[in-house]
Design a protein around this motif. Structure first.
Motif, PDB file in Angstrom:
ATOM      1  N   GLU A 117    -100.815 103.108 -32.696  1.00  0.00           N
ATOM      2  CA  GLU A 117    -100.346 101.873 -32.081  1.00  0.00           C
ATOM      3  C   GLU A 117    -101.372 101.431 -31.027  1.00  0.00           C
ATOM      4  OE1 GLU A 117     -98.409  99.270 -29.387  1.00  0.00           O
ATOM      5  OE2 GLU A 117     -99.061 101.288 -28.858  1.00  0.00           O
TER       6      GLU A 117
ATOM      7  N   MET B 131    -100.115 112.881 -33.341  1.00  0.00           N
ATOM      8  CA  MET B 131     -98.809 112.651 -32.720  1.00  0.00           C
ATOM      9  C   MET B 131     -97.924 111.728 -33.557  1.00  0.00           C
ATOM     10  SD  MET B 131     -98.723 111.487 -28.792  1.00  0.00           S
ATOM     11  CE  MET B 131    -100.195 112.072 -28.019  1.00  0.00           C
TER      12      MET B 131
ATOM     13  N   PHE C 126     -97.652 110.544 -20.881  1.00  0.00           N
ATOM     14  CA  PHE C 126     -98.420 109.929 -21.962  1.00  0.00           C
ATOM     15  C   PHE C 126     -99.734 110.693 -22.192  1.00  0.00           C
ATOM     16  CE2 PHE C 126    -101.763 106.830 -23.185  1.00  0.00           C
ATOM     17  CZ  PHE C 126    -101.357 106.666 -24.500  1.00  0.00           C
TER      18      PHE C 126
ATOM     19  N   PRO D  35     -98.603 114.821 -23.194  1.00  0.00           N
ATOM     20  CA  PRO D  35     -97.239 114.873 -23.737  1.00  0.00           C
ATOM     21  C   PRO D  35     -96.816 116.323 -23.997  1.00  0.00           C
ATOM     22  CG  PRO D  35     -98.771 113.995 -25.369  1.00  0.00           C
ATOM     23  CD  PRO D  35     -99.528 114.128 -24.098  1.00  0.00           C
TER      24      PRO D  35
ATOM     25  N   VAL E 183     -95.335 118.160 -28.374  1.00  0.00           N
ATOM     26  CA  VAL E 183     -95.749 117.393 -29.559  1.00  0.00           C
ATOM     27  C   VAL E 183     -95.825 118.346 -30.730  1.00  0.00           C
ATOM     28  CG1 VAL E 183     -97.589 116.034 -30.640  1.00  0.00           C
ATOM     29  CG2 VAL E 183     -97.170 115.837 -28.185  1.00  0.00           C
TER      30      VAL E 183
ATOM     31  N   GLU F  68     -94.293 119.678 -34.895  1.00  0.00           N
ATOM     32  CA  GLU F  68     -93.197 119.789 -35.861  1.00  0.00           C
ATOM     33  C   GLU F  68     -92.573 121.168 -35.705  1.00  0.00           C
ATOM     34  OE1 GLU F  68     -94.651 118.946 -39.941  1.00  0.00           O
ATOM     35  OE2 GLU F  68     -96.397 118.162 -38.879  1.00  0.00           O
TER      36      GLU F  68
ATOM     37  N   ILE G  62     -91.867 104.305 -33.703  1.00  0.00           N
ATOM     38  CA  ILE G  62     -91.103 105.257 -34.523  1.00  0.00           C
ATOM     39  C   ILE G  62     -91.118 106.596 -33.810  1.00  0.00           C
ATOM     40  CG2 ILE G  62     -90.972 106.515 -36.710  1.00  0.00           C
ATOM     41  CD1 ILE G  62     -92.352 104.151 -38.012  1.00  0.00           C
TER      42      ILE G  62
ATOM     43  N   ARG H 148     -89.705 110.693 -33.975  1.00  0.00           N
ATOM     44  CA  ARG H 148     -89.084 111.752 -34.774  1.00  0.00           C
ATOM     45  C   ARG H 148     -88.902 112.960 -33.870  1.00  0.00           C
ATOM     46  NH1 ARG H 148     -92.015 112.655 -40.139  1.00  0.00           N
ATOM     47  NH2 ARG H 148     -90.899 110.725 -40.577  1.00  0.00           N
TER      48      ARG H 148
ATOM     49  N   TYR I 147     -87.471 116.978 -33.649  1.00  0.00           N
ATOM     50  CA  TYR I 147     -87.094 118.211 -34.357  1.00  0.00           C
ATOM     51  C   TYR I 147     -86.347 119.109 -33.373  1.00  0.00           C
ATOM     52  CZ  TYR I 147     -90.906 117.050 -37.620  1.00  0.00           C
ATOM     53  OH  TYR I 147     -91.730 116.455 -38.517  1.00  0.00           O
TER      54      TYR I 147
ATOM     55  N   LYS J 134     -92.699 113.742 -32.686  1.00  0.00           N
ATOM     56  CA  LYS J 134     -93.868 112.954 -33.094  1.00  0.00           C
ATOM     57  C   LYS J 134     -93.496 111.497 -32.900  1.00  0.00           C
ATOM     58  CE  LYS J 134     -96.685 115.841 -35.810  1.00  0.00           C
ATOM     59  NZ  LYS J 134     -97.549 115.955 -36.990  1.00  0.00           N
ATOM     60  N   THR J 135     -94.412 110.727 -32.334  1.00  0.00           N
ATOM     61  CA  THR J 135     -94.112 109.320 -32.052  1.00  0.00           C
ATOM     62  C   THR J 135     -95.290 108.418 -32.385  1.00  0.00           C
ATOM     63  OG1 THR J 135     -92.430 109.743 -30.364  1.00  0.00           O
ATOM     64  CG2 THR J 135     -93.654 107.698 -30.159  1.00  0.00           C
ATOM     65  N   PHE J 136     -94.968 107.304 -33.041  1.00  0.00           N
ATOM     66  CA  PHE J 136     -95.912 106.204 -33.234  1.00  0.00           C
ATOM     67  C   PHE J 136     -95.423 105.106 -32.310  1.00  0.00           C
ATOM     68  CE2 PHE J 136     -96.197 101.969 -35.200  1.00  0.00           C
ATOM     69  CZ  PHE J 136     -97.544 101.847 -35.487  1.00  0.00           C
ATOM     70  N   GLY J 137     -96.213 104.765 -31.299  1.00  0.00           N
ATOM     71  CA  GLY J 137     -95.747 103.727 -30.390  1.00  0.00           C
ATOM     72  C   GLY J 137     -96.612 103.623 -29.155  1.00  0.00           C
ATOM     73  N   CYS J 138     -96.142 102.794 -28.230  1.00  0.00           N
ATOM     74  CA  CYS J 138     -96.915 102.501 -27.028  1.00  0.00           C
ATOM     75  C   CYS J 138     -96.854 103.676 -26.047  1.00  0.00           C
ATOM     76  CB  CYS J 138     -96.353 101.251 -26.362  1.00  0.00           C
ATOM     77  SG  CYS J 138     -94.644 101.452 -25.857  1.00  0.00           S
ATOM     78  N   GLY J 139     -97.489 103.538 -24.919  1.00  0.00           N
ATOM     79  CA  GLY J 139     -97.511 104.581 -23.905  1.00  0.00           C
ATOM     80  C   GLY J 139     -96.114 104.985 -23.479  1.00  0.00           C
ATOM     81  N   ALA J 140     -95.228 104.013 -23.309  1.00  0.00           N
ATOM     82  CA  ALA J 140     -93.861 104.307 -22.879  1.00  0.00           C
ATOM     83  C   ALA J 140     -93.095 105.063 -23.961  1.00  0.00           C
ATOM     84  CB  ALA J 140     -93.129 103.011 -22.534  1.00  0.00           C
TER      85      ALA J 140
ATOM     86  N   VAL K  64     -94.331 107.173 -26.150  1.00  0.00           N
ATOM     87  CA  VAL K  64     -94.794 108.558 -26.134  1.00  0.00           C
ATOM     88  C   VAL K  64     -94.196 109.295 -24.929  1.00  0.00           C
ATOM     89  CG1 VAL K  64     -96.819 110.061 -25.911  1.00  0.00           C
ATOM     90  CG2 VAL K  64     -96.928 108.024 -27.377  1.00  0.00           C
TER      91      VAL K  64
END
Lengths: 395, 145
Positions: free
Chosen positions: A306, A382, B10, B13, B16, B18, B36, B38, B40, B55-61, B63
């Motif tokens: 992202e 990540m 951030f 983290p 992180v 699985e 997104i 996820r 576990y 696990k995260t797909f996204g902005c700094g916030a 994460v």
């Protein structure tokens, strides 16, 4: 962060050239007169304004009295669209523009739509080039204005301005171009390209912020935008920003002295960075056209990551870049430009724009590519999207 | 724009990764909106969350909230984990900019989704837990390159 940052956001703004600052200073401290005053102090200021106007006109193949100073590109765009729409309303109320314009044009079009104008937003192809055939088909008897940007601020695509100008002329329609990213970066001739109005902004070519201009072809029925005094031949009231105008003129002079040379330098940096990224980082794509592209623009999408995360991490490594347009960063939607060239949302979210200047170095490009590789790798580790992708690959 | 704590989570983290054969996995969010998450969970026989990864797909916030949420539920009972609300995550991070509040909601939803998965697998009911919203991130307009 160590040392100076690597500045790769020249489409957002540029460093003011020291020569420009020097050209401006006397108009703050010594020649501070009002250009409208009749004593000598006023005339000196007026002379500075006229000199800048002549310089700018000569860079466009225009007349000095066709250049109107504004507070920047957004004002010039607003003025061109609103005033043209009002002046030509008796002929019709239809405007044609593209889907990838800057918000200064798009939001002005929305404003006009609320006031009874109809706007057709022409599509672009996957490289971000306006579809000429679609534009042609959009022309109607009541079309009064075509506004298409000279070059896109996000993906750097250069539009077929000469062809659009010819088309507009053939149908007797006004043609405005937002040249904020192109002016002083590319050669532009308003007559050869049949441009009736053109917007530009000083701080995109090492001039000061808060100053720009609108070129208006002689004979157009464009009304005044700011009402008040007789400045700018009665079309734009308000005491002139004399230091800004002097700086704008000097910046244009400097840019045009080295137009080809600077573009050549930028192109070498750009192509080197593109090559590095392509070689080093899998699952990425260059957004925009490879040939019809501003010499300073690199725009990549990195799958599974992202953009904001990428930007913050690069910032920590001392690299200034942007994701989509800087103006878009307040919103959560991905860039309208990247969606218009057909990117899926998640890919649009993972875009990175880097815009170089002739002052950047190859060594900086090496460091940048290395930093992106590291950061993208880290973010992918990540990313649940990457995890899914890798698992699918293994099946 | 972000607090020091958000920047810390951030940049560094926690948790992180699985968990193989996790007791529960929850994925929430939508790539269209750019986030997104996820989560576990490894839950032992006594209902204690022994481990938690994300696990995260996204902005700094996004994460940072994922990271903080995993910290807040680790070592807790399911009942206690249910009390980790978006507000708790936000407070633990010294606040978030208004446009990023939805990230903390996502973190809460991700934990709930993982707990739901656990409950389904074990045929139990967790007090106050609702079925997570359908996960819609899969393959919309994915292109290969």
């Amino acid at each position: 962060m160590k040392g100076n940052p690597i500045y790769l956001d020249n489409a957002a703004t540029t460093k003011t050239a020291p020569e420009v600052v020097e050209a401006m200073l006397p108009y703050f401290t010594e020649q501070y007169g009002n250009p409208s005053s009749i004593y000598a102090l006023g005339s000196a200021a007026k002379e500075a304004v006229n000199r800048a106007r002549k310089i700018i006109a000569s860079t466009l193949g225009a007349q000095a009295n066709e250049i109107y100073f504004t507070a920047g590109g957004s004002e010039a765009d607003n003025w061109a669209l609103v005033a043209a729409a009002e002046a030509y309303a008796p002929k019709g109320r239809h405007i044609i523009t593209s889907k990838i314009e800057h918000h200064a044009v798009l939001h002005t079009c929305e404003y006009l739509e609320k006031r009874g104008y109809e706007v057709t937003y022409v599509d672009v192809d996957e490289h971000g080039i306006v579809k000429l055939e679609d534009l042609k088909h959009a022309i109607r008897p009541d079309t009064i204005l075509i506004s298409v940007m000279f070059a896109n601020n996000e993906i750097g695509t250069i539009q077929p301005i000469k062809e659009i100008g010819a088309l507009a002329k053939e149908h007797g329609i006004l043609f405005h171009t937002d040249a904020v990213q192109a002016y002083a970066h590319l050669p532009i001739h308003v007559d050869e390209m049949n441009i009736d109005m053109l917007s530009a902004s000083g701080h995109k070519f090492h001039g000061p912020k808060g100053i720009g201009f609108l070129y208006i072809r002689t004979g157009l029925k464009i009304r005044s935008f700011l009402h008040g005094g007789q400045q700018e031949r009665g079309r734009r009231a308000g005491t002139e920003n004399v230091p800004g105008i002097a700086g704008l003129g000097r910046a244009a002079e400097l840019a045009f002295e080295k137009l080809g040379e600077n573009a050549e330098k930028e192109r070498a940096l750009r192509d080197y960075l593109i090559e590095k990224i392509e070689k080093e980082i899998p699952h990425c794509r260059l957004n925009g056209d490879r040939e019809q592209r501003l010499s300073n623009n690199v725009n990549y999408s990195f799958r599974f990551v992202e953009g904001e995360s990428l930007l913050i991490m690069l910032d920590m490594k001392g690299i200034c870049a942007s994701s989509g347009s800087a103006c878009t960063s307040g919103s959560l939607d991905p860039s309208h430009v990247l969606l218009a060239i057909g990117l899926p949302h998640e890919t649009a979210h993972g875009s990175l724009r880097m815009t170089v200047s002739a002052e950047n170095t190859m060594e900086e490009m090496d460091r940048t590519a290395e930093a992106i590789k590291e950061t993208v790798g880290r973010l992918r580790e990540m990313s649940p999207l990457y995890e899914d992708f890798i698992k699918k690959e293994k099946l | 724009m972000y607090s020091e704590k958000v920047m810390d989570h951030f940049q560094n983290p926690r948790n992180v990764g699985e968990i193989e054969d996790a007791s529960g996995v929850g994925t929430v969010g939508n790539a269209k909106c750019g986030d997104i998450m996820r989560i576990y969970l490894d839950i032992d026989g006594d209902g204690i969350i022994r481990d938690c990864k994300f696990k995260t797909f996204g902005c700094g916030a996004a994460v940072a909230t994922s990271s903080m949420a995993t910290e807040l539920v680790k070592g807790k009972s399911i009942e206690e984990a249910m009390k980790v609300t978006n507000k708790a995550v936000m407070e633990a991070l010294d606040g978030l900019p208004p446009v990023k509040v939805h990230c903390s909601l996502l973190a809460e939803e991700a934990i709930h989704a993982a707990l739901w998965d656990y409950a389904e697998k074990h045929g139990i009911k967790i007090e106050g837990l609702k079925e997570p919203k359908a996960d819609i991130h899969e393959g919309e307009g994915q292109e290969e390159y």
